[in-house]
Structures are given as structure tokens and as C-alpha cells.
Design a protein around this motif. Sequence first.
Motif, PDB file in Angstrom:
ATOM      1  N   ASP A   6       0.840  -1.198   0.000  1.00 38.84           N
ATOM      2  CA  ASP A   6       0.000   0.000   0.000  1.00 38.84           C
ATOM      3  C   ASP A   6       0.875   1.248   0.000  1.00 38.84           C
ATOM      4  O   ASP A   6       1.996   1.242   0.533  1.00 38.84           O
ATOM      5  CB  ASP A   6      -0.888  -0.018   1.249  1.00 38.84           C
ATOM      6  N   LEU A   7       0.375   2.321  -0.586  1.00 36.02           N
ATOM      7  CA  LEU A   7       1.052   3.620  -0.566  1.00 36.02           C
ATOM      8  C   LEU A   7       0.072   4.641  -0.001  1.00 36.02           C
ATOM      9  O   LEU A   7      -0.997   4.858  -0.570  1.00 36.02           O
ATOM     10  CB  LEU A   7       1.491   4.020  -1.972  1.00 36.02           C
ATOM     11  N   ASN A   8       0.419   5.246   1.138  1.00 33.06           N
ATOM     12  CA  ASN A   8      -0.501   6.177   1.783  1.00 33.06           C
ATOM     13  C   ASN A   8       0.128   7.548   1.993  1.00 33.06           C
ATOM     14  O   ASN A   8       1.344   7.710   1.894  1.00 33.06           O
ATOM     15  CB  ASN A   8      -1.008   5.589   3.109  1.00 33.06           C
ATOM     16  N   SER A   9      -0.724   8.525   2.305  1.00 29.46           N
ATOM     17  CA  SER A   9      -0.248   9.881   2.574  1.00 29.46           C
ATOM     18  C   SER A   9      -1.181  10.576   3.556  1.00 29.46           C
ATOM     19  O   SER A   9      -2.377  10.270   3.617  1.00 29.46           O
ATOM     20  CB  SER A   9      -0.151  10.691   1.280  1.00 29.46           C
ATOM     21  N   ASP A  10      -0.617  11.516   4.329  1.00 28.10           N
ATOM     22  CA  ASP A  10      -1.389  12.308   5.278  1.00 28.10           C
ATOM     23  C   ASP A  10      -1.973  13.515   4.552  1.00 28.10           C
ATOM     24  O   ASP A  10      -1.227  14.390   4.098  1.00 28.10           O
ATOM     25  CB  ASP A  10      -0.496  12.792   6.421  1.00 28.10           C
ATOM     26  N   LEU A  11      -3.294  13.596   4.482  1.00 28.46           N
ATOM     27  CA  LEU A  11      -3.948  14.614   3.664  1.00 28.46           C
ATOM     28  C   LEU A  11      -5.063  15.323   4.446  1.00 28.46           C
ATOM     29  O   LEU A  11      -5.300  15.038   5.609  1.00 28.46           O
ATOM     30  CB  LEU A  11      -4.502  13.966   2.394  1.00 28.46           C
ATOM     31  N   GLY A  12      -5.713  16.284   3.787  1.00 20.00           N
ATOM     32  CA  GLY A  12      -6.788  17.037   4.426  1.00 20.00           C
ATOM     33  C   GLY A  12      -6.300  17.983   5.503  1.00 20.00           C
ATOM     34  O   GLY A  12      -7.038  18.303   6.443  1.00 20.00           O
ATOM     35  N   ILE A  29      -2.251   9.404  -6.991  1.00 18.72           N
ATOM     36  CA  ILE A  29      -1.098   8.496  -6.900  1.00 18.72           C
ATOM     37  C   ILE A  29      -1.277   7.443  -5.810  1.00 18.72           C
ATOM     38  O   ILE A  29      -1.089   6.248  -6.049  1.00 18.72           O
ATOM     39  CB  ILE A  29       0.195   9.299  -6.619  1.00 18.72           C
ATOM     40  N   VAL A  30      -1.630   7.895  -4.596  1.00 21.25           N
ATOM     41  CA  VAL A  30      -1.671   6.975  -3.454  1.00 21.25           C
ATOM     42  C   VAL A  30      -2.890   6.060  -3.506  1.00 21.25           C
ATOM     43  O   VAL A  30      -3.846   6.304  -4.242  1.00 21.25           O
ATOM     44  CB  VAL A  30      -1.655   7.758  -2.120  1.00 21.25           C
ATOM     45  N   ARG A 161      -7.577  -5.717  13.645  1.00 20.35           N
ATOM     46  CA  ARG A 161      -6.673  -6.008  12.541  1.00 20.35           C
ATOM     47  C   ARG A 161      -5.691  -4.851  12.426  1.00 20.35           C
ATOM     48  O   ARG A 161      -6.064  -3.684  12.605  1.00 20.35           O
ATOM     49  CB  ARG A 161      -7.456  -6.163  11.228  1.00 20.35           C
ATOM     50  N   THR A 162      -4.434  -5.155  12.151  1.00 24.54           N
ATOM     51  CA  THR A 162      -3.414  -4.116  12.094  1.00 24.54           C
ATOM     52  C   THR A 162      -2.664  -4.121  10.768  1.00 24.54           C
ATOM     53  O   THR A 162      -2.603  -5.141  10.078  1.00 24.54           O
ATOM     54  CB  THR A 162      -2.384  -4.273  13.228  1.00 24.54           C
ATOM     55  N   VAL A 163      -2.088  -2.976  10.454  1.00 23.03           N
ATOM     56  CA  VAL A 163      -1.218  -2.824   9.287  1.00 23.03           C
ATOM     57  C   VAL A 163       0.060  -2.126   9.738  1.00 23.03           C
ATOM     58  O   VAL A 163       0.004  -1.068  10.373  1.00 23.03           O
ATOM     59  CB  VAL A 163      -1.913  -2.008   8.173  1.00 23.03           C
ATOM     60  N   ALA A 164       1.198  -2.727   9.435  1.00 20.60           N
ATOM     61  CA  ALA A 164       2.494  -2.164   9.798  1.00 20.60           C
ATOM     62  C   ALA A 164       2.946  -1.178   8.730  1.00 20.60           C
ATOM     63  O   ALA A 164       2.854  -1.465   7.538  1.00 20.60           O
ATOM     64  CB  ALA A 164       3.525  -3.277   9.959  1.00 20.60           C
ATOM     65  N   GLU A 165       3.439  -0.032   9.182  1.00 20.53           N
ATOM     66  CA  GLU A 165       3.755   1.061   8.262  1.00 20.53           C
ATOM     67  C   GLU A 165       5.231   1.440   8.302  1.00 20.53           C
ATOM     68  O   GLU A 165       5.862   1.478   9.357  1.00 20.53           O
ATOM     69  CB  GLU A 165       2.909   2.276   8.642  1.00 20.53           C
ATOM     70  N   ALA A 166       5.769   1.757   7.121  1.00 20.84           N
ATOM     71  CA  ALA A 166       7.116   2.317   6.990  1.00 20.84           C
ATOM     72  C   ALA A 166       6.999   3.702   6.366  1.00 20.84           C
ATOM     73  O   ALA A 166       6.011   4.005   5.687  1.00 20.84           O
ATOM     74  CB  ALA A 166       7.983   1.417   6.117  1.00 20.84           C
ATOM     75  N   PHE A 167       8.012   4.530   6.577  1.00 18.85           N
ATOM     76  CA  PHE A 167       7.986   5.902   6.071  1.00 18.85           C
ATOM     77  C   PHE A 167       9.029   6.082   4.980  1.00 18.85           C
ATOM     78  O   PHE A 167      10.223   5.881   5.210  1.00 18.85           O
ATOM     79  CB  PHE A 167       8.211   6.891   7.202  1.00 18.85           C
ATOM     80  N   CYS A 223       4.293   5.211   3.770  1.00 19.59           N
ATOM     81  CA  CYS A 223       3.749   6.565   3.887  1.00 19.59           C
ATOM     82  C   CYS A 223       4.690   7.596   3.285  1.00 19.59           C
ATOM     83  O   CYS A 223       5.900   7.577   3.535  1.00 19.59           O
ATOM     84  CB  CYS A 223       3.500   6.911   5.347  1.00 19.59           C
ATOM     85  N   VAL A 224       4.126   8.495   2.494  1.00 17.71           N
ATOM     86  CA  VAL A 224       4.828   9.704   2.053  1.00 17.71           C
ATOM     87  C   VAL A 224       4.082  10.879   2.665  1.00 17.71           C
ATOM     88  O   VAL A 224       2.893  11.063   2.397  1.00 17.71           O
ATOM     89  CB  VAL A 224       4.850   9.836   0.518  1.00 17.71           C
TER      90      VAL A 224
END
Length: 253
Positions: A6-12, A29-30, A161-167, A223-224
Amino acid sequence: MMNMIDLNSDLGESFGQWKMGDDNAMLSIVTSANVACGFHAGDPAWIFQTLKSAHKNQVVIGAHVSYPDLVGFGRRNMDISSNELIADVIYQIGALKGLAAAAGTTVSYVKPHGALYNTIAHNEYQALAVITAIREVDDNLVLVGLAGSKLLDLARENGLRTVAEAFADRAYTPQGTLVSRREKGSVLHDANLVARRMLQLVTEGGVEAIDGSFTRIPADSICVHGDSPDAVEMARQVKLTLQQAGITVRSFI
């Protein structure tokens, strides 16, 4: 080697006349969007606009919950009672759920922001408060947290349920934790370097730490940060590099 991420971003995160990042470009993109809930950034109008754009781009929505810290952008630690933190997180998820419903979409996960994110990675007291709040609202919501943190084990033990995130745009210590933003080299800006590191993450299971050693990071999502001036180019380059290597970029939902 993983074949999907997955590719995520902090928005709003825009507020009134103050604009933060390019949400529309990032949402093209994300695959997942961590949308501010008004406690560290964002106002109802900007948040609603971001949700509508996410729905249009078929991007999965997450509640980016925070300490109540608009002035500090949610990056200041808070010694907050369990009951207050539970209520704050419930309030934020509920607000985003209402706006999302009006925008024709839904909230599928929760990702804490900033100081709250870093604190609950190791502080069991506050971690349990956030977990409790999520379960009080909807125990089908997924919790996104720092890869390798105790939070993820605790959340799973409590039925989430969990998802592990990298930056993508942050440097790592040899222990697999994020280098403090106060330290030189903690934030990365070179899109090509960031993309190569994320390819290494997916293909080798980790990245080069700030001291040159290899640190393992078992991540399901990258995450970007949307507030970086290089965010759009970094996200675009990361996605392209992964896809060219035969890796599918899609949401974890």
C-alpha cells in the motif's frame, strides 16, 4: 520479497486560508489517504473536499487522529488522561465518518498522527486508550501503526486487525525506529533516493539505517508525508519504481 504494498499519505491538512500540500495530486497516486480530523490540522470544508476527491479517485480513507494540538501540528507530546484520549479519538473518528458519508465514501482504518503515533508505539497506557476508542466506534476498523512497535501486538491481542507502516521520507535508526525530526538527516527529500529505499524495503524487508547498517522493517504500507514540498514527486517516483519492479501498489483494504 513481497509482491504487493500500500502507498498512503497524510492529507486534508489545509486550514482556512492556509493551504497544506497538494491533496488532489497525491490522491491521483496513493492508494490510501490518512485524512486529518481537525485536531492537528484541517477544517471541515477542506476535509470534506479531500474526502470527495478521495472518493473520486477510489482511494481508501483512514482517520488521522491526533492529540488536540492545532498550534503544534500534533507534534507535541501530551500527558493526557485515558478517558479524555478515548473520547478525543472517538470524536475524531465520528466526525470523519459523518463527512465521509456525505462525500459518498467510508472510513476503513485509523492511523494516529505525530506525537500520538510515536507515543503509543511504546506507551501501553495511551495505546490501550486508542485501541479502546477504535473498538467503541467500530471494531472492523483497521489500525495502522509503526512497523515493529508493541502497539501492533497489543492491538491484535485486543481484536483489531493491524497494518504495519514504513515511512518513505524518514530516516531510520539501527533499531528500526524513526530518527527524531530534531536530528540532521531525519527527513529525506531526494525522490530517487526515497524510491530506491522503498524498493529495498519491499524486496529485502528493510532499509539502510542512518549509520549505514541494515535494519529490518516488516511493513505492509508505505507513507509519504503530504506536507513535504517534495511529496508529490516522491510518491510518484516510489509508485513508478515499485511497479517497474513488478510490485503491485494497492490498498490493504
